[in-house]
Write a protein that holds these residues in place. Structure first.
Motif, PDB file in Angstrom:
ATOM      1  N   GLU A 216      19.778 -13.366   8.766  1.00 46.40           N
ATOM      2  CA  GLU A 216      20.353 -12.237   9.492  1.00 46.40           C
ATOM      3  C   GLU A 216      19.659 -11.948  10.820  1.00 46.40           C
ATOM      4  OE1 GLU A 216      21.519  -9.791   5.385  1.00 46.40           O
ATOM      5  OE2 GLU A 216      19.902  -9.081   6.708  1.00 46.40           O
ATOM      6  N   TYR A 217      18.503 -12.544  11.092  1.00 47.95           N
ATOM      7  CA  TYR A 217      17.761 -12.163  12.291  1.00 47.95           C
ATOM      8  C   TYR A 217      17.249 -13.380  13.041  1.00 47.95           C
ATOM      9  CZ  TYR A 217      13.429 -13.132   9.687  1.00 47.95           C
ATOM     10  OH  TYR A 217      12.420 -13.745   8.980  1.00 47.95           O
ATOM     11  N   GLU A 218      16.824 -13.133  14.273  1.00 48.91           N
ATOM     12  CA  GLU A 218      16.204 -14.174  15.105  1.00 48.91           C
ATOM     13  C   GLU A 218      15.193 -13.511  16.030  1.00 48.91           C
ATOM     14  OE1 GLU A 218      19.145 -14.759  18.912  1.00 48.91           O
ATOM     15  OE2 GLU A 218      19.792 -15.678  17.018  1.00 48.91           O
ATOM     16  N   PRO A 219      14.148 -14.238  16.457  1.00 46.92           N
ATOM     17  CA  PRO A 219      13.115 -13.624  17.309  1.00 46.92           C
ATOM     18  C   PRO A 219      13.653 -13.269  18.689  1.00 46.92           C
ATOM     19  CG  PRO A 219      12.720 -15.977  17.024  1.00 46.92           C
ATOM     20  CD  PRO A 219      13.847 -15.630  16.109  1.00 46.92           C
ATOM     21  N   LEU A 220      13.006 -12.305  19.313  1.00 45.24           N
ATOM     22  CA  LEU A 220      13.364 -11.945  20.679  1.00 45.24           C
ATOM     23  C   LEU A 220      13.075 -13.107  21.621  1.00 45.24           C
ATOM     24  CD1 LEU A 220      11.921  -8.314  20.867  1.00 45.24           C
ATOM     25  CD2 LEU A 220      14.327  -8.961  20.687  1.00 45.24           C
ATOM     26  N   GLY A 221      13.946 -13.281  22.615  1.00 44.76           N
ATOM     27  CA  GLY A 221      13.769 -14.342  23.585  1.00 44.76           C
ATOM     28  C   GLY A 221      12.856 -13.928  24.728  1.00 44.76           C
ATOM     29  N   THR A 222      12.602 -14.877  25.606  1.00 45.96           N
ATOM     30  CA  THR A 222      11.707 -14.637  26.741  1.00 45.96           C
ATOM     31  C   THR A 222      12.212 -13.499  27.634  1.00 45.96           C
ATOM     32  OG1 THR A 222      11.095 -16.980  26.732  1.00 45.96           O
ATOM     33  CG2 THR A 222      10.568 -15.704  28.710  1.00 45.96           C
ATOM     34  N   SER A 223      13.518 -13.465  27.888  1.00 42.82           N
ATOM     35  CA  SER A 223      14.068 -12.419  28.756  1.00 42.82           C
ATOM     36  C   SER A 223      13.942 -11.039  28.107  1.00 42.82           C
ATOM     37  CB  SER A 223      15.533 -12.719  29.077  1.00 42.82           C
ATOM     38  OG  SER A 223      16.320 -12.735  27.898  1.00 42.82           O
ATOM     39  N   HIS A 224      14.092 -10.974  26.780  1.00 37.04           N
ATOM     40  CA  HIS A 224      13.933  -9.693  26.082  1.00 37.04           C
ATOM     41  C   HIS A 224      12.494  -9.191  26.198  1.00 37.04           C
ATOM     42  CE1 HIS A 224      17.205 -11.681  23.466  1.00 37.04           C
ATOM     43  NE2 HIS A 224      17.792 -10.927  24.369  1.00 37.04           N
ATOM     44  N   LEU A 225      11.544 -10.100  25.980  1.00 38.35           N
ATOM     45  CA  LEU A 225      10.137  -9.719  26.033  1.00 38.35           C
ATOM     46  C   LEU A 225       9.749  -9.269  27.441  1.00 38.35           C
ATOM     47  CD1 LEU A 225       8.676 -12.607  23.839  1.00 38.35           C
ATOM     48  CD2 LEU A 225       9.144 -10.240  23.145  1.00 38.35           C
ATOM     49  N   ALA A 226      10.345  -9.914  28.457  1.00 32.53           N
ATOM     50  CA  ALA A 226      10.052  -9.518  29.841  1.00 32.53           C
ATOM     51  C   ALA A 226      10.535  -8.091  30.108  1.00 32.53           C
ATOM     52  CB  ALA A 226      10.704 -10.496  30.810  1.00 32.53           C
ATOM     53  N   ARG A 227      11.681  -7.726  29.550  1.00 31.82           N
ATOM     54  CA  ARG A 227      12.193  -6.368  29.737  1.00 31.82           C
ATOM     55  C   ARG A 227      11.299  -5.351  29.023  1.00 31.82           C
ATOM     56  NH1 ARG A 227      17.209  -6.575  32.062  1.00 31.82           N
ATOM     57  NH2 ARG A 227      18.250  -8.604  31.982  1.00 31.82           N
ATOM     58  N   LEU A 228      10.781  -5.711  27.856  1.00 27.36           N
ATOM     59  CA  LEU A 228       9.874  -4.821  27.146  1.00 27.36           C
ATOM     60  C   LEU A 228       8.567  -4.655  27.912  1.00 27.36           C
ATOM     61  CD1 LEU A 228      10.497  -6.099  23.511  1.00 27.36           C
ATOM     62  CD2 LEU A 228      11.043  -3.808  24.378  1.00 27.36           C
ATOM     63  N   GLU A 229       8.089  -5.726  28.551  1.00 24.11           N
ATOM     64  CA  GLU A 229       6.874  -5.641  29.347  1.00 24.11           C
ATOM     65  C   GLU A 229       7.060  -4.718  30.549  1.00 24.11           C
ATOM     66  OE1 GLU A 229       5.827  -9.613  30.353  1.00 24.11           O
ATOM     67  OE2 GLU A 229       5.155 -10.137  28.323  1.00 24.11           O
ATOM     68  N   HIS A 230       8.292  -4.645  31.039  1.00 22.15           N
ATOM     69  CA  HIS A 230       8.569  -3.703  32.130  1.00 22.15           C
ATOM     70  C   HIS A 230       8.545  -2.268  31.609  1.00 22.15           C
ATOM     71  CE1 HIS A 230      10.289  -2.183  35.872  1.00 22.15           C
ATOM     72  NE2 HIS A 230      11.187  -1.521  35.157  1.00 22.15           N
ATOM     73  N   LEU A 231       8.938  -2.087  30.353  1.00 18.19           N
ATOM     74  CA  LEU A 231       8.951  -0.755  29.754  1.00 18.19           C
ATOM     75  C   LEU A 231       7.535  -0.249  29.527  1.00 18.19           C
ATOM     76  CD1 LEU A 231      10.918   1.402  28.582  1.00 18.19           C
ATOM     77  CD2 LEU A 231      10.594   0.303  26.358  1.00 18.19           C
TER      78      LEU A 231
END
Length: 301
Positions: A216-231
């Motif tokens: 049911e799930y998959e790890p966050l991708g590089t682009s997702h992690l980059a957006r979190l780092e901006h947060l």
């Protein structure tokens, strides 16, 4: 060519463009919280809260900018700007309650996704927030930001944690989890959620959400992690980790939605401590009672 407003519209003070969801939500929240929610240059909205622990009003713009323990003069000035109902002596009729970062040791922002069932919660522990980490606090016109008092808690809390849940629109049903995750991290969520609606959704998560199954799930991708780092920018030796989870139809129906639900869980933790889906799920379940505590949500009767 022009249109004449009906008498109902005039006497009920219906604003222009009320058929727009964001306009409707803004009006409903202004009524619920008894104040305006003007946008800020920091990407959030101003809210004047009352902390029931320290018994002081406090002002918040986003998870990085807030002012604690406002003086009566500061509170009156902000209340006047936000149109909060006040007595003649400058005291307030009432303010929405939320435990302040100084008493909680963390900033907790609880927001909604426009136009759909969905909630985004950001937990950001002190001293990473602006009140204690900034050497030159931003100018607010309210005086200096006061250092927060971090309280010891029974269990260590994460430095930062993001929970997001949103239903997919008919146009998004065929999207991949990665596409849905990108949208969930970019949709506007700058309005505080209606208390009853958000509380109900999170109580459902606390009581009925089972651990995720591998398919049911998959790890966050590089682009997702980059957006979190901006947060929330990671310090040296720290990194964001997380996963996207598409809930089974059975669980979506339990929340009274006909559309699929997607959940995003992410934590800011040490690079030496890999986070599994089960550990993130367990961490979020342990953090949820603190979120309820911050928002002063009582157990529903």
């Amino acid at each position: 060519m022009f249109s004449v407003a009906s008498l109902d519209d005039v006497f009920n003070a219906v604003p222009p463009h009320y058929d727009d969801f964001r306009t409707q939500q803004h009006v409903l929240l202004a009524r619920e919280f008894s104040q305006l929610f003007p946008e800020t240059i920091y990407g959030g909205r101003q809210v004047l809260w009352w902390c029931p622990r320290c018994a002081f009003p406090w002002w918040q713009a986003d998870h990085r900018l807030f002012v604690l323990q406002l003086s009566p003069e500061q509170a009156a000035r902000i209340g006047h700007q936000l149109h909060a109902p006040m007595h003649k002596d400058g005291t307030f009729h009432e303010l929405p309650m939320r435990i302040c970062p100084g008493c909680m040791g963390a900033v907790c922002t609880i927001e909604i996704y426009p136009g759909r069932l969905g909630t985004q919660v950001l937990w950001h522990a002190l001293p990473d927030a602006a009140t204690t980490s900034s050497t030159e606090p931003p100018l607010t016109g309210l005086g200096p930001l006061r250092p927060a008092r971090s309280l010891q808690t029974r269990e260590p809390a994460p430095l930062a944690f993001v929970f997001a849940m949103a239903e997919q629109t008919p146009d998004e049903v065929s999207w991949s989890l990665a596409q849905m995750g990108t949208s969930m991290l970019t949709w506007l969520t700058d309005l505080p959620g209606e208390l009853d609606a958000v509380s109900w959704q999170l109580r459902w998560v606390e009581r009925l959400l089972p651990p995720p199954r591998r398919e049911e799930y998959e790890p966050l991708g590089t682009s997702h992690l980059a957006r979190l780092e901006h947060l929330v920018v990671p310090h040296s030796g720290m990194r964001w980790q997380g996963f996207l989870w598409r809930l089974p139809d059975m669980l979506s129906k339990e929340l009274f939605t006909r559309r699929p639900l997607t959940i995003l869980l992410a934590v800011l933790s040490s690079e030496e401590e890999p986070a599994t889906a089960l550990s993130l799920y367990s961490l979020w379940q342990r953090l949820l009672p603190r979120v309820f505590d911050v928002a002063q949500w009582d157990e529903p009767r």
